[in-house]
Design an enzyme around this catalytic site. Structure first.
Site, PDB file in Angstrom:
ATOM      1  N   HIS A  67       0.868  -1.183   0.000  1.00  0.00           N
ATOM      2  CA  HIS A  67       0.000   0.000   0.000  1.00  0.00           C
ATOM      3  C   HIS A  67       0.901   1.228   0.000  1.00  0.00           C
ATOM      4  O   HIS A  67       1.729   1.408   0.894  1.00  0.00           O
ATOM      5  CB  HIS A  67      -0.921  -0.006   1.227  1.00  0.00           C
ATOM      6  CG  HIS A  67      -1.843  -1.181   1.266  1.00  0.00           C
ATOM      7  ND1 HIS A  67      -2.028  -1.957   2.391  1.00  0.00           N
ATOM      8  CD2 HIS A  67      -2.626  -1.727   0.305  1.00  0.00           C
ATOM      9  CE1 HIS A  67      -2.891  -2.925   2.126  1.00  0.00           C
ATOM     10  NE2 HIS A  67      -3.271  -2.803   0.864  1.00  0.00           N
ATOM     11  N   GLU A  70       1.819   3.753   3.029  1.00  0.00           N
ATOM     12  CA  GLU A  70       2.327   3.214   4.289  1.00  0.00           C
ATOM     13  C   GLU A  70       3.849   3.342   4.264  1.00  0.00           C
ATOM     14  O   GLU A  70       4.572   2.404   3.950  1.00  0.00           O
ATOM     15  CB  GLU A  70       1.841   1.782   4.466  1.00  0.00           C
ATOM     16  CG  GLU A  70       0.313   1.714   4.500  1.00  0.00           C
ATOM     17  CD  GLU A  70      -0.245   0.309   4.558  1.00  0.00           C
ATOM     18  OE1 GLU A  70       0.545  -0.652   4.675  1.00  0.00           O
ATOM     19  OE2 GLU A  70      -1.476   0.164   4.486  1.00  0.00           O
ATOM     20  N   HIS A 165       3.864  -3.243   6.842  1.00  0.00           N
ATOM     21  CA  HIS A 165       2.780  -2.289   6.610  1.00  0.00           C
ATOM     22  C   HIS A 165       2.688  -1.305   7.773  1.00  0.00           C
ATOM     23  O   HIS A 165       3.308  -1.487   8.828  1.00  0.00           O
ATOM     24  CB  HIS A 165       1.433  -3.022   6.518  1.00  0.00           C
ATOM     25  CG  HIS A 165       1.278  -3.883   5.304  1.00  0.00           C
ATOM     26  ND1 HIS A 165       0.409  -3.574   4.290  1.00  0.00           N
ATOM     27  CD2 HIS A 165       1.876  -5.043   4.945  1.00  0.00           C
ATOM     28  CE1 HIS A 165       0.473  -4.502   3.349  1.00  0.00           C
ATOM     29  NE2 HIS A 165       1.365  -5.412   3.736  1.00  0.00           N
ATOM     30  N   GLU A 229       2.052  -5.185  10.845  1.00  0.00           N
ATOM     31  CA  GLU A 229       1.545  -3.812  10.990  1.00  0.00           C
ATOM     32  C   GLU A 229       2.386  -3.105  12.045  1.00  0.00           C
ATOM     33  O   GLU A 229       2.505  -3.574  13.174  1.00  0.00           O
ATOM     34  CB  GLU A 229       0.072  -3.828  11.400  1.00  0.00           C
ATOM     35  CG  GLU A 229      -0.849  -4.550  10.426  1.00  0.00           C
ATOM     36  CD  GLU A 229      -1.169  -3.750   9.190  1.00  0.00           C
ATOM     37  OE1 GLU A 229      -0.800  -2.547   9.143  1.00  0.00           O
ATOM     38  OE2 GLU A 229      -1.788  -4.313   8.268  1.00  0.00           O
TER      39      GLU A 229
END
Length: 343
Positions: A67, A70, A165, A229
């Site tokens: 993405h 990010e 991410h 994450e």
């Protein structure tokens, strides 16, 4: 430390050349460092490093920018590439660095046309699927991974893939990782200890197949893969990279084959969650009863209504459940959130 020939354009590096679309392809660029490592630019957003003599049979993939907004993990991986090229960091294992979605990086958006992290394991070419920037990039990333595995594969090889991410919403657990679903598989204690060493104290075990990049390497190449994450979305240049020092240190240890110093006992400090319900947008009448700004790992108690449509509803059972990735705006048939229970 000097290299035998310029690898980037003047005043550029891996990140800036990718953002500016300056990477020549084809042909690829390749140099050999003074320490014997062969560094190859395989295409836009792809660099692989092959040491002259590997310490063992492990292979590493560090991906970011699946993405494009990010940015913190992208900046961390860019630092690692710079340190390898300058001789500050000497790889003892093959490592592949991938910036997943350069087109979305340039516009500082999650994606251009479609969520790239739903398009792996053949979903980019499903019947009736129209090609777009993300479907073509998913094919390219898969091909690069396959070629890297073929070039570096050895007997009893092990592939470790960390797809890095940051989250688009707040989280009660700032750093957490997702372990892709493969039947009859649980994360090894060593991998849980590695997560803890990277300051990732929460691991979520997925319960159904997915089309994510980490699922691709898990399913096709039997890799120990995690989607990790690491905090919140920020524009380039606005990240406090001191918050990412633990994960950078961990990646350096893996590159230098020094993770044996991480005690397995750290695994006991990791909280493990498992998916107990996948929320899917069922179509007309679907309503998600979760506020749009709710944080990941927000708790919900017995009897609370999570979603309903014209024919069914889902309520929390006896034990407390937790939400991650709620998104009522996804198209019909796609995941609108995950409900978890703590092991």
């Amino acid at each position: 430390m000097t290299v035998s020939s310029p690898f980037f354009a003047e005043n550029q590096d891996f990140l800036s050349e990718t953002l500016n679309d300056l990477t020549p392809t084809p042909p690829t660029n390749e140099i050999q460092l003074d320490n014997g490592c062969r560094v190859t630019r395989i295409g836009l957003g792809g660099i692989q490093v092959i040491p002259d003599n590997s310490a063992d049979n492990k292979q590493l993939i560090f991906s970011s920018a699946i993405h494009g907004n990010e940015t913190a993990p992208i900046e961390v991986c860019n630092q690692l590439v710079n340190e390898i090229l300058s001789g500050q960091l000497t790889p003892k294992r093959p490592v592949l660095f991938l910036l997943g979605n350069p087109n979305s990086m340039r516009i500082a958006e999650r994606f251009v046309e479609e969520n790239l992290n739903r398009l792996f394991l053949g979903k980019h070419s499903a019947p009736g699927k129209s090609p777009n920037l993300e479907t073509e990039r998913a094919k390219q990333l898969e091909a690069w991974v396959d070629a890297f595995i073929e070039e570096t594969n050895q007997d009893a090889s092990e592939l470790w893939h960390y797809d890095l991410h940051t989250a688009i919403r707040g989280s009660h657990r700032e750093k957490f990782s997702l372990y892709p679903y493969v039947p009859n598989r649980t994360p090894p204690k060593q991998q849980l200890a590695i997560m803890q060493a990277a300051d990732v104290k929460t691991v979520l075990l997925q319960a159904t197949p997915a089309g994510t990049f980490s699922a691709y390497t898990s399913v096709k190449h039997h890799a120990e893969s995690f989607t990790i994450e690491l905090g919140s979305v920020r524009p380039f240049g606005q990240n406090d990279l001191s918050k990412y020092q633990a994960v950078k240190t961990l990646l350096c240890q893996l590159i230098e084959a020094k993770e044996a110093s991480i005690p397995d006992q750290l695994a006991e400090e990791v909280d493990v969650f498992e998916v107990c319900h996948e929320i899917l947008n069922t179509g007309d009448g679907f309503e998600l009863h979760i506020k749009e700004d709710v944080w990941n790992f927000a708790p919900f108690n017995k009897g609370e209504l999570i979603w309903n449509d014209t024919q069914q509803e889902y309520r929390v059972g006896e034990a407390t459940q937790y939400i991650v990735f709620p998104n009522s705006k996804v198209p019909k048939g796609q995941r609108a959130g995950l409900m978890l229970k703590k092991q």
